[in-house]
Scaffold this active site. Structure first.
Site, PDB file in Angstrom:
ATOM      1  N   GLY A  35       0.803  -1.211   0.000  1.00 20.09           N
ATOM      2  CA  GLY A  35       0.000   0.000   0.000  1.00 20.09           C
ATOM      3  C   GLY A  35       0.838   1.263   0.000  1.00 20.09           C
ATOM      4  N   PHE A  36       2.013   1.200   0.577  1.00 19.92           N
ATOM      5  CA  PHE A  36       2.805   2.422   0.684  1.00 19.92           C
ATOM      6  C   PHE A  36       4.232   2.240   0.211  1.00 19.92           C
ATOM      7  CE2 PHE A  36       4.335   0.143   4.195  1.00 19.92           C
ATOM      8  CZ  PHE A  36       5.458   0.770   4.726  1.00 19.92           C
ATOM      9  N   LYS A  57      12.618  -2.711   0.542  1.00 17.51           N
ATOM     10  CA  LYS A  57      11.290  -2.091   0.554  1.00 17.51           C
ATOM     11  C   LYS A  57      11.472  -0.587   0.397  1.00 17.51           C
ATOM     12  CE  LYS A  57       7.092  -2.267   3.287  1.00 17.51           C
ATOM     13  NZ  LYS A  57       6.406  -3.192   4.187  1.00 17.51           N
ATOM     14  N   ARG A  96       0.025  -3.723  14.212  1.00 18.22           N
ATOM     15  CA  ARG A  96      -1.045  -3.016  13.496  1.00 18.22           C
ATOM     16  C   ARG A  96      -1.423  -3.626  12.153  1.00 18.22           C
ATOM     17  NH1 ARG A  96      -1.621   2.633  15.267  1.00 18.22           N
ATOM     18  NH2 ARG A  96      -0.129   3.013  16.903  1.00 18.22           N
ATOM     19  N   ASN A 142       1.775 -11.268   6.249  1.00 19.12           N
ATOM     20  CA  ASN A 142       2.895 -10.687   6.984  1.00 19.12           C
ATOM     21  C   ASN A 142       3.628 -11.715   7.828  1.00 19.12           C
ATOM     22  OD1 ASN A 142       2.894  -8.163   5.887  1.00 19.12           O
ATOM     23  ND2 ASN A 142       1.485  -7.304   7.401  1.00 19.12           N
ATOM     24  N   ASP A 160       6.806  -6.482   8.471  1.00 11.99           N
ATOM     25  CA  ASP A 160       5.975  -5.314   8.183  1.00 11.99           C
ATOM     26  C   ASP A 160       5.374  -4.671   9.425  1.00 11.99           C
ATOM     27  OD1 ASP A 160       5.082  -3.564   6.333  1.00 11.99           O
ATOM     28  OD2 ASP A 160       3.305  -4.712   5.772  1.00 11.99           O
TER      29      ASP A 160
HETATM   30  N1  LIG Z   1      11.405  -9.767   3.051  1.00  9.49           N
HETATM   31  C1  LIG Z   1      10.718 -10.087   1.945  1.00  9.49           C
HETATM   32  N2  LIG Z   1      11.138 -11.080   1.158  1.00  9.49           N
HETATM   33  C2  LIG Z   1      10.436 -11.396   0.026  1.00  9.49           C
HETATM   34  N3  LIG Z   1       9.320 -10.773  -0.368  1.00  9.49           N
HETATM   35  C3  LIG Z   1       8.860  -9.773   0.385  1.00  9.49           C
HETATM   36  C4  LIG Z   1       9.522  -9.376   1.568  1.00  9.49           C
HETATM   37  N4  LIG Z   1       8.812  -8.357   2.126  1.00  9.49           N
HETATM   38  C5  LIG Z   1       7.778  -8.139   1.313  1.00  9.49           C
HETATM   39  N5  LIG Z   1       7.781  -8.971   0.253  1.00  9.49           N
HETATM   40  C6  LIG Z   1       6.829  -9.010  -0.857  1.00  9.49           C
HETATM   41  O1  LIG Z   1       6.483  -7.694  -1.199  1.00  9.49           O
HETATM   42  C7  LIG Z   1       5.083  -7.519  -1.150  1.00  9.49           C
HETATM   43  C8  LIG Z   1       4.783  -6.128  -0.638  1.00  9.49           C
HETATM   44  O2  LIG Z   1       5.252  -6.033   0.687  1.00  9.49           O
HETATM   45  P1  LIG Z   1       4.597  -5.026   1.703  1.00  9.49           P
HETATM   46  O3  LIG Z   1       5.100  -5.344   3.049  1.00  9.49           O
HETATM   47  O4  LIG Z   1       4.807  -3.641   1.218  1.00  9.49           O
HETATM   48  O5  LIG Z   1       3.119  -5.455   1.445  1.00  9.49           O
HETATM   49  P2  LIG Z   1       1.767  -5.503   2.153  1.00  9.49           P
HETATM   50  O6  LIG Z   1       1.928  -5.945   3.573  1.00  9.49           O
HETATM   51  O7  LIG Z   1       0.909  -6.308   1.264  1.00  9.49           O
HETATM   52  O8  LIG Z   1       1.283  -4.028   2.088  1.00  9.49           O
HETATM   53  P3  LIG Z   1       1.046  -2.981   3.230  1.00  9.49           P
HETATM   54  O9  LIG Z   1       2.380  -2.724   3.817  1.00  9.49           O
HETATM   55  O10 LIG Z   1       0.488  -1.822   2.512  1.00  9.49           O
HETATM   56  O11 LIG Z   1       0.089  -3.636   4.172  1.00  9.49           O
HETATM   57  C9  LIG Z   1       4.560  -8.599  -0.234  1.00  9.49           C
HETATM   58  O12 LIG Z   1       3.288  -8.977  -0.546  1.00  9.49           O
HETATM   59  C10 LIG Z   1       5.548  -9.711  -0.499  1.00  9.49           C
HETATM   60  O13 LIG Z   1       5.112 -10.432  -1.629  1.00  9.49           O
END
Ligand SMILES: Nc1ncnc2c1ncn2[C@@H]1O[C@H](COP(=O)(O)OP(=O)(O)OP(=O)(O)O)[C@@H](O)[C@H]1O
Length: 451
Positions: free
Chosen positions: A25-26, A44, A136, A142, A155
């Site tokens: 999302g961000f 990220k 949160r 996550n 996250d």
């Molecule tokens: N450490 C990581 N290793 C591999 N892939 C990752 C990792 N962190 C995030 N991702 C991938 O990147 C995508 C986006 O991550 P992000 O944490 O921004 O997403 P989100 O939790 O879906 O969104 P939001 O933070 O808005 O709730 C995830 O859905 C995942 O597929």
């Protein structure tokens, strides 16, 4: 929220971009290769349009705060953080598999696997809460898996705190959000985290989130309306009935009817593991920023369920999070349903007392807030060690004792006896403090020499 194209990967000194991993999302997450040490990493990168001075400063303080949690074995490792040349804050993280979040709808997890994951992740959450941090955004996606197969929570709260707007845009994941969060009554409390943790457990085992109807309309609005109406679908999975009771309690409409904190819920999950005859997963709790390995060879009785307050596995500092005032949590003092399961290393009641000597007791009588203080700890030599005992200074149901050894081991327990093994002639010391709502009061110390 309208679909968005991924942002362009920034040029980062020391890293080579490989491809995009996912969009959030961000932020967008990219696979990079770090040049030295050479390893694949997930980076990220915050969206440029969200970045202003306020966001930059919030980002910095939040990733610094997360340094306090960096050692937990079930929290995603963040290697470093910085701001790219074009001004976008970014985190360099351990590259993980997103398999759990990707597959639970098609192939719900086996119950024993789900329980193990939730006990481990529950230890991470309880640790974060004790450090004054809410996640949160607890949801299956996550929970990532490391290259060695360990589930890790990722996250921490940055999204929810960086920007405002509608729920989805603000990083709120509706299917796993408590009703009071969807009603905007709170941005998060321990009670809302318990709800999300329960909803995540439900999802992993049932293959759908609690308000989702198979074959029905499950858009954000429909799910939100059902959660607000407490229209939770039956937890119809092949599992011990105790698990359904745990899920029901976690997803109670009224926050006051939920678990008081994550720990008693995770202890109840351990009890389900015990009931199923599968290995009971230890709960890793980090009470203090230990920097040593805690494996001191202290024996745990086989019939006790393990809770470890463990030393840091040394990991790179820092992840993102939001500090909160846990005292503002909308909790009521509902007792945990399964008391006493946290007790470990106990058993002196049956111990053979070798000498009749009651040794030492350093009483610390300061009252710290309303947390009761153990007045005196008595140390008695027993076969192969020392038995420490003390009198209950007036614990309420949710309280526990934090027993810390001189070697840095610490355990959480409800029992008023603690036994420590040692070699003949070795002096053993413990400090006993009462732990309430994630905070410990002053401790009373006692030492004695092993006969
Ligand atoms: N450490 C990581 N290793 C591999 N892939 C990752 C990792 N962190 C995030 N991702 C991938 O990147 C995508 C986006 O991550 P992000 O944490 O921004 O997403 P989100 O939790 O879906 O969104 P939001 O933070 O808005 O709730 C995830 O859905 C995942 O597929």
């Amino acid at each position: 929220m309208a679909a968005r194209l991924p942002s362009s990967p920034p040029v980062l000194p020391g890293f080579t971009h490989v491809h995009i991993l996912g969009k959030g999302g961000f932020a967008d997450v990219f696979l990079y290769e770090q040049n030295l040490p050479r390893r694949p990493v997930a980076v990220k990168v915050m969206h440029a349009d969200l970045v202003d001075d306020r966001v930059r400063s919030a980002f910095r303080s939040e990733v610094n705060l997360m340094g306090r949690l960096s050692a937990h074995p079930s929290i995603l490792t963040v290697y470093s953080a910085s701001v790219s040349g074009d001004g976008r804050p970014y985190l360099v993280m351990e590259l993980c598999s997103t398999e759990i979040g990707d597959r639970f709808r098609q192939r719900p997890l086996e119950l024993d696997e789900a329980l193990e994951i939730m006990v481990r992740v529950g230890g991470a959450l309880e640790t974060a809460h004790r450090a004054g941090t809410l996640h949160r955004d607890i949801k299956p996606a996550n929970i990532l898996t490391t290259a060695f197969g360990h589930p890790v929570l990722s996250d921490f709260g940055i999204a929810a705190n960086m920007h405002l707007g509608d729920h989805e845009a603000a990083g709120v994941s509706v299917p796993w959000s408590a009703p009071e969060v969807l009603r905007d009554e709170t941005a998060g409390t321990i009670a809302s985290e318990v709800w999300s943790f329960g909803a995540t457990l439900y999802s992993l085992v049932a293959g759908r989130s609690p308000a989702e109807i198979r074959g029905g309309r499950n858009g954000t609005d429909e799910l939100s309306a059902r959660i607000l109406a407490h229209d939770i679908q039956p937890f119809d999975v092949d599992a011990p009935r105790t698990l359904a009771t745990i899920v029901r309690k976690a997803l109670a409409k009224d926050p006051a009817d939920r678990y008081l904190s994550i720990l008693p819920m995770v202890e109840d999950l351990q009890a389900v593991q015990e009931e199923m005859g599968v290995p009971v997963t230890p709960i890793d709790l980090q009470e203090r920023p230990w920097s040593r390995d805690l494996d001191t060879g202290v024996e745990e009785p086989a019939d006790e369920l393990p809770v470890r307050v463990r030393a840091a596995r040394r990991r790179a500092p820092m992840r993102g999070a939001q500090q909160i005032d846990i005292s503002s949590s909308t909790q009521a003092a509902t007792p945990p349903s399964r008391k006493g399961l946290v007790s470990v290393l106990v058993g002196a009641a049956t111990a053979v007392v070798l000498g009749a000597v009651a040794i030492v007791a350093v009483a610390v009588t300061t009252i710290q807030g309303a947390i009761p203080v153990v007045e005196e700890v008595v140390a008695e030599p027993v076969d192969g060690g020392i038995a420490f005992t003390w009198t209950d200074p007036g614990l309420v149901d949710a309280d526990s004792y934090l027993v810390t050894t001189a070697a840095g081991d610490a355990v959480i327990q409800r029992a008023t006896t603690f036994r420590l093994s040692g070699a003949s002639g070795e002096e053993l010391c413990v400090t006993v403090a009462v732990n309430r709502d994630g905070r410990s009061g002053d401790g009373a110390e006692a030492c004695a020499e092993v006969p």
